[in-house]
Scaffold this motif. Structure first.
Motif, PDB file in Angstrom:
ATOM      1  N   ALA A 138     -17.877  -5.392   6.570  1.00  0.00           N
ATOM      2  CA  ALA A 138     -18.297  -6.666   6.240  1.00  0.00           C
ATOM      3  C   ALA A 138     -19.368  -6.370   4.903  1.00  0.00           C
ATOM      4  N   ILE A 139     -19.487  -7.701   4.370  1.00  0.00           N
ATOM      5  CA  ILE A 139     -20.209  -7.700   3.194  1.00  0.00           C
ATOM      6  C   ILE A 139     -21.231  -9.193   3.679  1.00  0.00           C
ATOM      7  N   PRO A 140     -22.200  -9.439   2.770  1.00  0.00           N
ATOM      8  CA  PRO A 140     -23.242 -10.222   3.198  1.00  0.00           C
ATOM      9  C   PRO A 140     -22.558 -11.610   3.519  1.00  0.00           C
ATOM     10  N   ALA A 141     -21.479 -12.031   2.920  1.00  0.00           N
ATOM     11  CA  ALA A 141     -20.840 -13.265   2.965  1.00  0.00           C
ATOM     12  C   ALA A 141     -20.315 -13.280   4.467  1.00  0.00           C
ATOM     13  N   GLY A 159     -22.729 -15.121   6.425  1.00  0.00           N
ATOM     14  CA  GLY A 159     -23.175 -16.326   6.034  1.00  0.00           C
ATOM     15  C   GLY A 159     -24.631 -15.796   5.200  1.00  0.00           C
ATOM     16  N   GLU A 160     -24.700 -14.680   4.714  1.00  0.00           N
ATOM     17  CA  GLU A 160     -25.960 -14.286   3.756  1.00  0.00           C
ATOM     18  C   GLU A 160     -25.220 -14.032   2.219  1.00  0.00           C
ATOM     19  N   THR A 161     -26.285 -14.149   1.131  1.00  0.00           N
ATOM     20  CA  THR A 161     -26.082 -13.927   0.036  1.00  0.00           C
ATOM     21  C   THR A 161     -26.533 -12.704  -0.731  1.00  0.00           C
ATOM     22  N   SER A 162     -27.278 -11.916  -0.053  1.00  0.00           N
ATOM     23  CA  SER A 162     -27.713 -10.702  -0.664  1.00  0.00           C
ATOM     24  C   SER A 162     -27.562  -9.332   0.248  1.00  0.00           C
ATOM     25  N   TYR A 163     -28.030  -9.558   1.393  1.00  0.00           N
ATOM     26  CA  TYR A 163     -28.250  -8.262   2.269  1.00  0.00           C
ATOM     27  C   TYR A 163     -27.625  -8.692   3.574  1.00  0.00           C
ATOM     28  N   CYS A 164     -27.242  -7.572   4.324  1.00  0.00           N
ATOM     29  CA  CYS A 164     -26.606  -7.310   5.649  1.00  0.00           C
ATOM     30  C   CYS A 164     -27.936  -7.033   6.561  1.00  0.00           C
ATOM     31  N   SER A 165     -28.933  -6.487   6.061  1.00  0.00           N
ATOM     32  CA  SER A 165     -30.181  -5.801   6.779  1.00  0.00           C
ATOM     33  C   SER A 165     -30.577  -6.856   7.775  1.00  0.00           C
ATOM     34  N   GLY A 166     -30.625  -8.180   7.582  1.00  0.00           N
ATOM     35  CA  GLY A 166     -31.048  -9.214   8.322  1.00  0.00           C
ATOM     36  C   GLY A 166     -30.099  -9.278   9.535  1.00  0.00           C
ATOM     37  N   PRO A 167     -28.735  -9.562   9.331  1.00  0.00           N
ATOM     38  CA  PRO A 167     -27.902  -9.586  10.723  1.00  0.00           C
ATOM     39  C   PRO A 167     -27.787  -8.267  11.386  1.00  0.00           C
TER      40      PRO A 167
END
Length: 515
Positions: A320-323, A326-334
């Motif tokens: 997966a990528i940030p999109a 539902g993110e625009t820049s990073y996957c670290s939050g998820p």
């Protein structure tokens, strides 16, 4: 907001004012290749140094510059611009007035721009004529970091000049949910931290199967939005867990749904694509050493094969990528919210993969690679360059600071900032080795140490066979990188998108760089 700090003891400031010694000259252009680099630098000589660092790094660097002034008597006027792009812009704006600094940080594409503007100084002369005890050699520094400094400008025979020395370096690493992998391995021994992309695929499918992702299984078989026990049992909340249980063995999936869970995330679209190009044996761009013009090279069977592979992994709900989150820049939050269990991102940002409330333990590993012959990881971070400015004393002083920061005190800088050492001397320095071995104060400190150990144990270890790469810079290479940042999102989400179509689209967008 622009930040400016003058690093100078009061006594030296008074000395400078009292003697009428000149400040850094505005645009004086001596021949930079005829000065006496071994001259005795007068106390109170003032030089200007610009970076694009933020507050945390500035605090470290300012303290180091104060130490440099105490040791040498050289005054450093230090300014941090608004990020690296702001730094490049400000140097460009100051080109005509000659108000650019003596010393600055630069990415390779910045150097290419400065060559085009006739602002940057080649360092070969300084290396060859320096007879001081603190002299440095290109051989002192890690070869992977030096390559980019030899790919900017060439003589009439195509031989490269040395344009910079590595200073603050980072790369990418894979953070993973250590608690999850220990738990999952007890239930399925095939689930382990992957090394290759094919292992990512196998482990990703096993993780989705274990979690019954998308199934209509009973509550005892699905883990989403529940607390998972070490033996596969599930609970609706923490209150249901027996009071005498070791809660460190339980995983909190609450707030996670099957729809928003994906095993593996990748932060940077540009890095994802450019690294894929290398790992699949392709080329991203090339530069004509005579004209210094750059051209696209990624329309090739190798790159199409790599993109086809990644599109399949995305369709199989492994990558997966940030999109996707539902993110625009990073996957670290998820990642910290248990929406994934593996994430590739910058080593400078692994601290952002530590969840709040000790929800799980985070650990760090090298990024996945295609095979043993294609273990490529992107090199990030900047180099120190000398700009064509100043009196003879100022130029010698700027060179002295460059040496001091890149080799002799680089370990100190890296230990306090999380960047990687530029050379073996700084890697083996007492202060950096203390950083690697000291008892961590916080769990974030543990992750920072483990990130550095991935670099030391794998990326710069010759036996591990990794290559840190940077593609040759040219005027416009930053524009190319910005454009290809969208390749993976277009491939994964574009209606009817194919590897061939997204490559054609980027070639059309970057037509000025097509042969």
């Amino acid at each position: 907001m622009k930040m400016k700090k003058i690093i100078a003891p009061l006594a030296l400031s008074i000395l400078l004012a009292g003697t009428g010694a000149s400040l850094a000259s505005c645009g004086s252009r001596l021949d930079p290749y005829s000065i006496d680099i071994n001259m005795e630098i007068p106390e109170g000589t003032t030089i200007e140094f610009w970076t694009g660092f933020g507050a945390d790094i500035n605090n470290v660097l300012e303290a180091m510059l104060e130490e440099f002034t105490k040791e040498t008597g050289i005054i450093v006027e230090y300014e941090a611009k608004s990020g690296y792009d702001g730094l490049k812009e400000q140097i460009g704006y100051s080109a005509t007035s000659g108000t650019f600094p003596h010393l600055a940080l630069a990415y390779p594409d910045h150097m290419a721009d400065y060559v085009n503007r006739d602002l940057i100084v080649r360092l070969d002369y300084y290396i060859e004529t320096d007879e001081a005890d603190d002299a440095i050699s290109p051989d002192d520094f890690y070869e992977d970091y030096m390559v980019e400094n030899y790919e900017v400008e060439f003589d009439e025979n195509g031989d490269p000049y040395l344009m910079g020395i590595p200073f603050n370096k980072s790369t990418e690493a894979m953070t993973y949910n250590k608690t999850f992998f220990e738990w999952a391995n007890k239930l399925d021994s095939t689930i382990k931290v992957p090394s290759t992309w094919e292992e990512v695929r196998t482990v990703g499918h096993a993780i989705n199967d274990l979690l019954e992702k998308g199934s209509a299984a009973s509550n005892n078989q699905t883990y989403f939005d529940k607390i998972a026990g070490p033996n596969g049992e599930t609970y609706a909340n923490w209150k249901e867990i027996p009071e005498d249980a070791d809660r460190s063995q339980y995983l909190d999936f609450t707030g996670v749904s099957a729809e928003n869970f994906h095993p593996f995330g990748y932060d940077s679209g540009a890095n994802f694509f450019i690294t894929l190009v290398r790992q699949w044996g392709g080329e991203y761009t090339e530069v004509d050493p005579q004209t210094r013009k750059g051209y696209l090279c990624f329309d090739s069977p190798e790159v199409i094969e790599g993109l086809t592979y990644m599109k399949q992994l995305h369709e199989e709900d492994v990558v997966a990528i940030p999109a996707d989150f539902g993110e625009t820049s990073y996957c670290s939050g998820p990642f910290t919210q248990m929406m994934s269990v593996m994430n590739v991102g910058s080593t400078a940002g692994t601290k952002h993969s530590v969840p709040a409330g000790a929800r799980f333990e985070t650990d760090v590993a090298p990024i996945p690679y295609r095979d043993e012959d294609h273990k490529f990881v992107i090199s990030q971070g900047t180099n120190l360059v000398l700009l064509d400015k100043g009196t003879e004393a100022e130029r010698a002083a700027a060179w002295k600071l460059l040496k001091w920061l890149t080799k002799w005190h680089n370990g100190e800088f890296c230990a306090d900032t999380g960047y990687f050492p530029s050379c073996e001397y700084s890697e083996n320095s007492e202060v950096y080795q203390d950083f690697l071995t000291r008892t961590p104060i916080t769990y974030g400190d543990t992750v920072a140490q483990n990130t550095s150990k991935v670099n030391s144990g794998y990326y710069v270890n010759p036996e591990a066979n990794w290559t840190k790469f940077v593609d040759a810079p040219f005027v416009g290479s930053a524009k190319c990188r910005d454009s290809v940042d969208s390749v993976m999102q277009m491939l994964f989400f574009g209606e009817g998108a194919t590897p061939e179509s997204v490559i054609a689209d980027r070639y059309n967008d970057l037509r000025d760089y097509v042969r």
